[in-house]
Write a protein that holds these residues in place. Structure first.
Motif, PDB file in Angstrom:
ATOM      1  N   ASP A  97      -5.265 -10.639  -4.044  1.00  0.00           N
ATOM      2  CA  ASP A  97      -4.256 -11.321  -3.237  1.00  0.00           C
ATOM      3  C   ASP A  97      -2.836 -10.979  -3.658  1.00  0.00           C
ATOM      4  O   ASP A  97      -1.886 -11.342  -2.976  1.00  0.00           O
ATOM      5  N   CYS A  98      -2.674 -10.330  -4.779  1.00  0.00           N
ATOM      6  CA  CYS A  98      -1.341 -10.061  -5.313  1.00  0.00           C
ATOM      7  C   CYS A  98      -1.037  -8.563  -5.270  1.00  0.00           C
ATOM      8  O   CYS A  98      -1.835  -7.746  -5.720  1.00  0.00           O
ATOM      9  N   LEU A 117       2.476 -12.356  -3.041  1.00  0.00           N
ATOM     10  CA  LEU A 117       1.203 -13.073  -2.931  1.00  0.00           C
ATOM     11  C   LEU A 117       0.825 -13.199  -1.465  1.00  0.00           C
ATOM     12  O   LEU A 117       1.613 -13.691  -0.646  1.00  0.00           O
TER      13      LEU A 117
END
Length: 430
Positions: A97-98, A117
């Motif tokens: 997700d990052c 993010l």
């Protein structure tokens, strides 16, 4: 707040007597909690402890090292570090997700680094914040097992280093003293340029940095290389030293990496020659870390040569070439290489211009930069597009994943390995 003596912390500040009593009781509670953890620890078989811990993020594991000596020995062991690299990423998608995004914020190319993010359920940006790197204005290459290679080019003195942000470890690499011995003595008009790669050598259980160094004649504006061959230098983390590998046969300019192009022990660079001030992409140069060999790979056959913004990426676990045709940046195609032939995997026509900085985000998701420097997510299965709308400054130069690990760059080569066999029994007890 959960019921605990911590709720009385304000009263404790004002009354020394109560402070003394509550401090003792808080310490007593802490010991009881620790004793509870130890009892649980003794009731669970060791192999299950390892399996459970190996699926947890690094921050939690660093805290759990203080639970008991057994857990400390497990988490510090080379076997556990290796198992954590597999289990945590194979069984947890949250790390995807990052994204780490680098932007050029000035015309001179000054770089800032941002953490982005992403909400994968709605394909949107949740947060966006600047992060500090140990070296300012540096390109990031990686991650390989949670480690990034940082390259800060300076005409006076380049800075090369390794960084594991999850452990907050930084290591400046030693200066290079083993340059090409065959360079002409008069190199006043030549500027040294570095293309780099970073990866793990399975054969020697070592992390290595590959530098391909070429030379620009500063007297010729159209020059991207000289007749001097490209030199290859290799850094070993295990020995903390550089060695001069040798020279390549041909001279090319090498496109600097806009994504992490390390696949199955090989690193790849896009090679070009400059004709009438235009880059003419000709082939791909690869270096096999374990085999200690390099190879020149021809590009796929195109109707017209690809232009600036074309690049290499890792796509579906293979090295891939993203081709942008001349005069029409709304088209792009992706070709994968299987060590024998090229196969076209994707061809798309968009409603806007593409300006590169491609990378694979998830199994079926690509992220790239459009003309106004916005980042776009593309679902290659459904062909859906999602614009990541967030405040930004400058032009996107590089996109990479954030990946954490327990691999220590400071202790590697002393007692740390990432392929050590599991001991019969950890000697420590709780």
């Amino acid at each position: 707040m959960a019921l605990s003596l911590e709720q009385y912390r304000d009263i404790r500040k004002e009354n020394p007597t109560i402070k003394n009593i509550l401090t003792k009781r808080i310490e007593s509670q802490r010991k009881k909690a620790l004793g509870f953890s130890i009892n649980i620890c003794n009731q669970i078989p060791e192999h299950l402890i390892i399996e459970i811990l190996s699926r947890l993020p690094v921050k939690a594991l660093l805290q759990f090292k203080s639970v008991c000596k057994l857990w400390y020995d497990i988490i510090k062991s080379s076997y556990f570090i290796s198992r954590h690299l597999r289990n945590y990423y194979d069984n947890n998608n949250n790390w995807r997700d990052c994204l780490i995004v680098q932007y050029a914020i000035t015309q001179a190319g000054e770089l800032n680094v941002y953490e982005l993010l992403i909400d994968d359920t709605k394909n949107r940006a949740l947060s966006y914040q600047a992060i500090e790197t140990p070296v300012y204005n540096t390109y990031m290459c990686g991650p390989c097992d949670g480690i990034y290679y940082l390259n800060c080019f300076s005409v006076n003195r380049p800075t090369r280093s390794l960084w594991n942000p999850s452990l907050d470890e930084f290591k400046a690499l030693p200066d290079i003293t083993c340059w090409n011995p065959n360079l002409p003595s008069d190199s006043t008009n030549m500027m040294c340029v570095e293309s780099y790669g970073f990866g793990y050598d399975y054969k020697t259980d070592d992390y290595t940095v590959i530098l391909i160094v070429y030379y620009i004649d500063t007297r010729d504006d159209n020059s991207e290389y000289t007749n001097n061959p490209l030199s290859i230098l290799i850094y070993s983390l295990r020995t903390n030293s550089w060695r001069y590998w040798g020279d390549m046969v041909n001279s090319y300019g090498l496109e600097w990496s806009k994504s992490y192009d390390f696949v199955n022990g090989c690193y790849y660079w896009l090679a070009y020659r400059k004709l009438n001030y235009v880059k003419n992409y000709e082939m791909i140069v690869s270096f096999d870390i374990s085999g200690d060999t390099y190879e020149e790979i021809r590009l796929p056959e195109f109707e017209s040569r690809p232009v600036l913004g074309s690049q290499l990426i890792v796509y579906q676990d293979s090295i891939a070439f993203v081709s942008l045709p001349p005069n029409d940046r709304t088209n792009f195609s992706i070709w994968t290489w299987n060590n024998v032939v090229w196969t076209q995997k994707l061809k798309m026509k968009l409603d806007f211009e593409v300006w590169g900085a491609f990378n694979q985000w998830r199994d079926n998701m690509l992220v790239f930069r459009e003309a106004r420097s916005k980042l776009v997510l593309l679902d290659t299965n459904t062909k859906e597009l999602f614009v990541l709308d967030y405040p930004r400054a400058g032009a996107c130069r590089n996109i990479c994943a954030y990946k954490e690990s327990l691999v220590s760059i400071n202790d590697f080569g002393k007692e740390i390995s990432v392929r050590e066999e599991k001991p019969d029994k950890f000697p420590s007890i709780c």
